[in-house]
Design an enzyme around this catalytic site. Sequence first.
Site, mmCIF file in Angstrom:
data_model
loop_
_atom_site.group_PDB
_atom_site.id
_atom_site.type_symbol
_atom_site.label_atom_id
_atom_site.label_comp_id
_atom_site.label_asym_id
_atom_site.label_seq_id
_atom_site.Cartn_x
_atom_site.Cartn_y
_atom_site.Cartn_z
ATOM 1 N N CYS A 34 5.201 3.135 7.244
ATOM 2 C CA CYS A 34 4.842 3.013 5.826
ATOM 3 C C CYS A 34 5.977 3.518 4.940
ATOM 4 C CB CYS A 34 3.541 3.756 5.526
ATOM 5 S SG CYS A 34 3.627 5.518 5.824
ATOM 6 N N CYS A 103 -2.222 9.106 7.607
ATOM 7 C CA CYS A 103 -1.569 9.854 6.518
ATOM 8 C C CYS A 103 -1.805 11.352 6.686
ATOM 9 C CB CYS A 103 -2.098 9.405 5.165
ATOM 10 S SG CYS A 103 -2.194 7.619 5.006
HETATM 11 FE FE1 FES Z 1 2.094 6.356 4.599
HETATM 12 FE FE2 FES Z 1 -0.239 7.146 3.783
HETATM 13 S S1 FES Z 1 0.468 5.131 3.891
HETATM 14 S S2 FES Z 1 1.331 8.341 4.583
#
Ligand code: FES
Length: 146
Positions: A34, A103
């Site tokens: 991410c 996360c």
């Molecule tokens: Fe990367 Fe939440 S989407 S830490």
Amino acid sequence: MNYSEKVMDHFMNPRNVGEIEDASGVGTVGNAKCGDIMKVYLKIEDGIVIDAKFKTFGCGAAVATSSMATEMIKGKTIQDSLKITNKAVMEALDGLPPVKVHCSCLAEEALHAALWDYAKKNNIVIEGLKEPVDDISEHENIAQED
Ligand code: FES
């Protein structure tokens, strides 16, 4: 996607944002998938975490979980601070949507990385603490619920 009131509160009013200049330990962990990054600073005196701060380039759930995790670690002994798992943090926040569980691992790993840094600087071994990873996306299995 539904977030609990506690998650929203810690996202909108995050606690402990910033850095500690003379930190005892600093940990940085990212998730290449991410692209989010988390940095945690800990001040440790006489075996107690007396202060914790974080800076993140991360999503709302990453902000909320690190806000809660840094609140939970303050005042804890080093051994007790190892019990602040991503699950414990999620419980304290009344849960996270399943796609956001990873996360919370960013917060946990960054805490561990800061403790590891402290241990290295002081030449001590913290029992039960594993060497942290720089990129948690390579260890996605730790993000899965039982
Ligand atoms: Fe990367 Fe939440 S989407 S830490």
